[in-house]
Design a protein around this motif. Structure first.
Motif, PDB file in Angstrom:
ATOM      1  N   TRP A 287       0.837  -1.195   0.000  1.00 39.24           N
ATOM      2  CA  TRP A 287       0.000   0.000   0.000  1.00 39.24           C
ATOM      3  C   TRP A 287       0.877   1.252   0.000  1.00 39.24           C
ATOM      4  O   TRP A 287       0.659   2.199  -0.753  1.00 39.24           O
ATOM      5  N   ILE A 288       1.908   1.233   0.847  1.00 38.20           N
ATOM      6  CA  ILE A 288       2.825   2.377   0.893  1.00 38.20           C
ATOM      7  C   ILE A 288       3.536   2.529  -0.442  1.00 38.20           C
ATOM      8  O   ILE A 288       3.699   3.631  -0.959  1.00 38.20           O
ATOM      9  N   ALA A 290       2.391   1.814  -3.291  1.00 40.48           N
ATOM     10  CA  ALA A 290       1.475   2.357  -4.290  1.00 40.48           C
ATOM     11  C   ALA A 290       1.229   3.838  -4.081  1.00 40.48           C
ATOM     12  O   ALA A 290       0.709   4.502  -4.965  1.00 40.48           O
ATOM     13  N   THR A 291       1.590   4.348  -2.905  1.00 39.14           N
ATOM     14  CA  THR A 291       1.210   5.724  -2.579  1.00 39.14           C
ATOM     15  C   THR A 291       2.357   6.712  -2.694  1.00 39.14           C
ATOM     16  O   THR A 291       2.212   7.752  -3.328  1.00 39.14           O
ATOM     17  N   ILE A 292       3.497   6.381  -2.083  1.00 40.24           N
ATOM     18  CA  ILE A 292       4.530   7.395  -1.889  1.00 40.24           C
ATOM     19  C   ILE A 292       5.593   7.290  -2.968  1.00 40.24           C
ATOM     20  O   ILE A 292       6.085   6.190  -3.246  1.00 40.24           O
TER      21      ILE A 292
ATOM     22  N   ILE B  23       0.912  12.373   3.601  1.00 39.39           N
ATOM     23  CA  ILE B  23       1.134  10.945   3.362  1.00 39.39           C
ATOM     24  C   ILE B  23      -0.113  10.162   3.742  1.00 39.39           C
ATOM     25  O   ILE B  23      -0.570   9.284   2.998  1.00 39.39           O
ATOM     26  N   GLY B  26      -2.650  10.673   1.154  1.00 37.68           N
ATOM     27  CA  GLY B  26      -2.332   9.871  -0.031  1.00 37.68           C
ATOM     28  C   GLY B  26      -2.687   8.418   0.182  1.00 37.68           C
ATOM     29  O   GLY B  26      -3.252   7.775  -0.704  1.00 37.68           O
ATOM     30  N   LEU B  27      -2.384   7.900   1.372  1.00 39.88           N
ATOM     31  CA  LEU B  27      -2.720   6.499   1.659  1.00 39.88           C
ATOM     32  C   LEU B  27      -4.235   6.292   1.575  1.00 39.88           C
ATOM     33  O   LEU B  27      -4.712   5.293   1.024  1.00 39.88           O
ATOM     34  N   THR B  30      -5.233   6.233  -2.159  1.00 39.11           N
ATOM     35  CA  THR B  30      -4.944   4.980  -2.865  1.00 39.11           C
ATOM     36  C   THR B  30      -5.857   3.866  -2.378  1.00 39.11           C
ATOM     37  O   THR B  30      -6.273   3.018  -3.160  1.00 39.11           O
TER      38      THR B  30
END
Lengths: 327, 153
Positions: A287-288, A290-292, B23, B26-27, B30
């Protein structure tokens, strides 16, 4: 005879089989989950929703041509993936998967070994495993591979510190270096409640140790083409890949063991809880990812030396003070 | 103004090092995507809807008796801007003309649809087929037999 030889061998086979199966399907999960995070499907063609994709990948990798570059250091070039994968798989030996179970009147513990310094064993072998990355990058005779290896060594040097300090506070709380004792110490309260700061520090530096996005410096695609494994092909590449995912599994199970109470949990048997928590951590990693986006190199170093390390040391001191005063 | 989906991280904030909130935002973003239906079209299994007026491969139409409607007048070949159509007419005494040879070079064709419009008999028309592959250039010169069966496979 049975206790000395047969049971450990069966345990070895079962644990390594289950774990490596889990790890192989982590690659599937990663591709699938990344796809869904980006409104795609991910693998769909091989088997139902791409379930046979890892097998197809393995078959493909075995039959690919192996290329050893002309100006590579051949011995080291071949040795590097072996170091990588073997040091990663060794880590599985000390992870406690669950309560001891009784089969045919024999008490069987769900770990292969329980050394009294389990956590040090893991930290040490994880660091040796990073030699695979560094040597692989160095021996390829490729500047991108070399840069990737350099970056890997810098990353591991720095993030190992904060990781170790986070672990020290857990060792102080549970009073033991053994992973089994650590899980036992979390019977009533999980360590994530006692040590939330250590959890955050451990998680961030763990992702950095794994060389995963947002800390994937050694294999930054846009800057280094592919990084340390640029010259590797065929099964050697697959070994690096597998080692990475084994490290990820070990990291997730370490987080489970150190912070999330290991196999403790209501209703379900311990092993199920263990794998459930591990799965959740792996999902969190994906998940991380895909995000950051990737951090800039100097910011990664800044994050470690100016933020994580002081915080981790402060956390150790505070933990020590609290324990000295209240316990 | 419509609310933008892009998460803005102001420069000021980034300098102060408070990137925890962006952040987490953003999480969340997604994760909300994770539970949405993917937008991918699984191509060979499902296809996107084409326009009614889509112009694809040619087809030679047949009349009720199963004969070619084409009378080999040559209008389509004349109007074709890329000269993709070549035909040789043939006529027996007391019978209608028909094309002895009728070849459409699908690689030359620009799919303008002029042949379809020019044809007085409605003998040639464009189908909606666009995904055609073959092994060599020669295979893209569709003759009568191939044109008869386009889209009827």
């Amino acid at each position: 005879m049975g206790d000395l030889f047969i049971i450990p061998v069966i345990k070895l086979l079962v644990i390594f089989g289950v774990c490596l199966g889990f790890i192989t399907y982590t690659t599937w999960l990663e591709r699938k989950a990344l796809g869904h995070f980006q409104l795609r499907y991910g693998p769909m063609r091989v088997g139902f929703h791409g379930l046979l994709q890892p097998i197809a990948d393995g078959v493909k990798n075995i039959f690919k041509e192996e290329v050893v570059p002309e100006n590579a250091d051949k011995a080291v070039f071949i040795l590097a993936p072996i170091i990588s994968i073997s040091m990663a798989v060794i880590l599985l030996a000390v992870i406690p998967f669950g309560d001891p179970i009784t089969i045919f009147g024999k008490k069987i513990t769900l770990y292969i070994a329980n050394p009294s310094i389990g956590i040090l064993f893991i930290l040490a072998f994880a660091s040796i495993g990073s030699y695979g990355t560094i040597l692989g990058g160095w021996s390829s005779g490729n500047k991108y591979g070399y840069m990737g290896g350099l970056r890997a060594s810098a990353m591991i040097l720095s993030y190992e510190l904060s990781m170790a300090f986070a672990v020290i506070s857990i060792i102080m709380v549970s009073g033991s270096f053994s992973l089994v004792d650590m899980v036992a110490a979390q019977h009533s309260v999980w360590n994530i409640v006692r040590e939330p700061v250590a959890f955050v520090v451990f998680f961030i530096s763990g992702i950095a140790e794994l060389n995963r996005i947002p800390f994937d410096m050694p294999e930054a695609e846009s800057e280094l083409c592919c990084g340390y494994n640029i010259e590797y092909s065929s099964m050697k590449f697959a070994l690096f890949f597998l080692a990475e995912y084994t490290h990820m599994f070990v990291f997730a199970s370490l987080v489970t063991t150190l912070f999330l109470g290991g196999w403790h949990g209501p209703l379900l048997p311990g092993v199920v809880w263990f794998f459930l928590k591990t799965f959740l951590i792996i999902f969190l990693c994906i998940w991380i990812r895909a995000t950051i986006p990737r951090l800039r190199y100097d910011k990664i170093m800044k994050l470690e030396w100016k933020f994580l390390l002081p915080v981790a040391i402060a956390n150790v001191i505070v933990t020590g003070l609290v324990m000295a005063i209240f316990v | 103004m419509e609310k933008s989906e892009i998460i803005v991280v102001s420069k000021n904030r980034a300098e102060k090092g408070s990137y925890v909130k962006p952040i987490l935002q953003g999480l969340g973003y997604t994760l909300s995507n994770f539970f949405k239906k993917p937008v991918t079209v699984q191509y060979p299994d499902e296809e996107t809807k084409r326009s009614q007026r889509w112009r694809g491969l040619h087809k030679l139409n047949l009349d009720e008796k199963g004969e070619l409607k084409c009378v080999a007048c040559g209008l389509c070949a004349a109007i074709c801007p890329s000269q993709a159509i070549s035909l040789v007419p043939y006529e027996e005494e007391g019978q209608t003309r028909y094309p002895k040879k009728f070849v459409v070079d699908e690689l030359r064709c620009i799919f303008c649809g002029f042949c379809q419009e020019a044809c007085p008999k409605g003998a040639i028309s464009l189908t909606q087929i666009y995904d055609y592959v073959d092994y060599c250039r020669k295979d893209f010169e569709f003759d009568i037999e191939k044109l008869k069966t386009t889209g009827r496979m």
